[in-house]
Design an enzyme around this catalytic site. Structure first.
Site, PDB file in Angstrom:
ATOM      1  NE  ARG A  33     -60.844  76.715  12.981  1.00 51.56           N
ATOM      2  CZ  ARG A  33     -61.164  75.741  13.828  1.00 51.56           C
ATOM      3  NH1 ARG A  33     -62.061  75.962  14.789  1.00 51.56           N
ATOM      4  NH2 ARG A  33     -60.616  74.552  13.740  1.00 51.56           N
ATOM      5  CG  HIS A  89     -60.632  70.907  10.016  1.00 50.75           C
ATOM      6  ND1 HIS A  89     -59.442  71.575  10.215  1.00 50.75           N
ATOM      7  CD2 HIS A  89     -61.171  70.731  11.258  1.00 50.75           C
ATOM      8  CE1 HIS A  89     -59.272  71.795  11.513  1.00 50.75           C
ATOM      9  NE2 HIS A  89     -60.303  71.291  12.163  1.00 50.75           N
ATOM     10  CD  GLN A 117     -59.701  67.084  13.638  1.00 50.21           C
ATOM     11  OE1 GLN A 117     -59.711  68.150  14.216  1.00 50.21           O
ATOM     12  NE2 GLN A 117     -59.445  65.940  14.269  1.00 50.21           N
ATOM     13  CG  ASP A 170     -67.703  67.399  12.589  1.00 48.32           C
ATOM     14  OD1 ASP A 170     -67.724  67.773  13.779  1.00 48.32           O
ATOM     15  OD2 ASP A 170     -67.278  68.121  11.657  1.00 48.32           O
ATOM     16  CB  CYS A 179     -62.764  66.532  14.311  1.00 47.47           C
ATOM     17  SG  CYS A 179     -64.295  67.413  13.962  1.00 47.47           S
ATOM     18  NE  ARG A 237     -56.003  69.374  14.653  1.00 47.62           N
ATOM     19  CZ  ARG A 237     -56.935  70.338  14.712  1.00 47.62           C
ATOM     20  NH1 ARG A 237     -58.074  70.108  15.342  1.00 47.62           N
ATOM     21  NH2 ARG A 237     -56.767  71.487  14.090  1.00 47.62           N
TER      22      ARG A 237
HETATM   23  N1  NVA Z   1     -67.420  70.648  10.885  1.00 47.13           N
HETATM   24  C1  NVA Z   1     -67.062  71.410  12.054  1.00 47.13           C
HETATM   25  C2  NVA Z   1     -65.666  71.089  12.473  1.00 47.13           C
HETATM   26  C3  NVA Z   1     -65.226  71.751  13.732  1.00 47.13           C
HETATM   27  C4  NVA Z   1     -63.818  71.444  14.100  1.00 47.13           C
HETATM   28  C5  NVA Z   1     -67.211  72.887  11.783  1.00 47.13           C
HETATM   29  O1  NVA Z   1     -66.828  73.358  10.704  1.00 47.13           O
HETATM   30  O2  NVA Z   1     -67.755  73.586  12.648  1.00 47.13           O
HETATM   31  N1   CP Z   2     -61.347  69.917  15.844  1.00 47.90           N
HETATM   32  C1   CP Z   2     -61.130  71.229  15.867  1.00 47.90           C
HETATM   33  O1   CP Z   2     -60.621  71.840  14.915  1.00 47.90           O
HETATM   34  O2   CP Z   2     -61.473  71.825  17.036  1.00 47.90           O
HETATM   35  P1   CP Z   2     -61.543  73.377  17.325  1.00 47.90           P
HETATM   36  O3   CP Z   2     -62.713  73.932  16.573  1.00 47.90           O
HETATM   37  O4   CP Z   2     -61.739  73.458  18.814  1.00 47.90           O
HETATM   38  O5   CP Z   2     -60.264  74.020  16.882  1.00 47.90           O
END
Ligand code: NVA
Ligand code: CP
Length: 307
Positions: free
Chosen positions: A108, A135, A138, A226, A266, A294
């Site tokens: 990540r 993502h 997800q 989101d 998500c 997930r």
């Molecule tokens: N769009 C959000 C998703 C988190 C799971 C982010 O990138 O922070």
């Molecule tokens: N939805 C998701 O990826 O959550 P986290 O940021 O907690 O991993």
């Protein structure tokens, strides 16, 4: 071996087989608790390294449980614990070293480019656990959840309300592969990236981008949103929230969708910003199942990667 970086990298059959295998394996587990292993152990003797350059609750835990259920082991590394993360080792050298230690890597990071750079030098598969551009894990999990509750996603309508962010981009890639309608309501300033829109057009995606939230939600089988501010957002957050204020998912908006529509997020959520607690805790919300699934979607992704 296969890499899982963008939904658009896989063909329709590969994506469908990942979802169907997740459904099958989940049902075969019956009432086993999340930490109990599966009967078959396809990951026995194998390990997965996970690198988190930004925070995570769901991805971290669900991947760890997924690996355990498959009979493997995992090592979780945060950015400040490793040389690459601190900037004193190149991606090439880190990738060469990780290839000696692990059977699969999940990362990540903000930078999609870094994921592709890792891929170039790795001898093991890599999974994108979220970048600023997508993502995919997800979205695969959300398709699993949708189909578990509403049947085949083909020709169904998903309404995405709010920021045209990384998750929405992965949904745009999924829409043409799984053949569903995607309505995105967002301000012009926060539309999904032009590259994502170009790709969607090229793939003849059934995509509507509008500033009208009621138009997007109209007749939808699922309404989703989101956070307005993503982890990788660098701009003026106050200004962005002000512009997005009209894009809240609330009871009135849910009424524009089909009466049996589900609500998805998500997570993590900023309650009372992109979604009201009334909707998030309401009957149509499936957010906890989304988080649970997930594990199951990612097990299938891992198995596909190590094939
Ligand atoms: N769009 C959000 C998703 C988190 C799971 C982010 O990138 O922070
Ligand atoms: N939805 C998701 O990826 O959550 P986290 O940021 O907690 O991993």
């Amino acid at each position: 071996m296969n890499h899982f970086i963008n939904i658009s990298d896989l063909n329709k059959d590969e994506l469908r087989s990942i979802i169907d295998s997740a459904k099958r394996k989940k049902s075969e587990r019956g009432k086993k608790s999340a930490s109990q292993p599966d009967n078959d152990q396809p990951l026995q003797g194998k390990n997965m390294i996970m690198i988190f350059e930004k925070t995570s609750t769901r991805t971290r835990i669900s991947f760890d449980l997924a690996v355990k259920q498959l009979g493997g082991s995992s090592i979780i590394l945060n950015q400040d614990e490793i040389h690459y993360g601190k900037g004193d080792e190149t991606i090439k050298d880190t990738a060469k070293v990780l290839s000696q230690y692990a059977d699969i890597l999940m990362i990540r990071t903000d930078s999609h480019k870094n994921v592709n750079e890792f891929k170039k030098y790795l001898d093991i598969p890599i999974i994108n656990g979220l970048t600023n551009e997508g993502h995919p894990c997800q979205v695969m999990s959300d398709i699993l959840t949708f189909e578990e509750l509403k049947g085949d996603i083909k020709n169904k309508t998903i309404a995405w309300i709010g920021d045209g962010n990384n998750v929405s981009v992965s949904f745009m890639e999924a829409a043409s592969k799984f053949d569903f309608n995607l309505n995105i309501a967002c301000p012009k300033k926060y539309q999904p990236s032009s590259n994502a829109i170009k790709l969607a057009k090229k793939n003849k995606t059934k995509l509507l981008i509008t500033e009208d939230i009621l138009e997007a939600a109209s007749n939808a089988d699922c309404v989703m949103t989101d956070k307005w501010i993503s982890m990788g957002d660098k701009g003026d957050k106050k200004k962005k929230k002000k512009i997005l204020k009209k894009y809240q998912v609330n009871k009135k908006l849910m009424k524009a969708a089909k009466s049996d529509a589900i609500f998805m997020h998500c997570l993590p959520a900023s309650r009372e910003e992109e979604v009201t607690s009334e909707v998030m805790d309401g009957k149509q919300s499936v957010v906890w199942l989304q988080a649970f699934n997930r594990i199951h979607a990612q097990k299938s992704i891992i198995e596909w990667c190590i094939k």
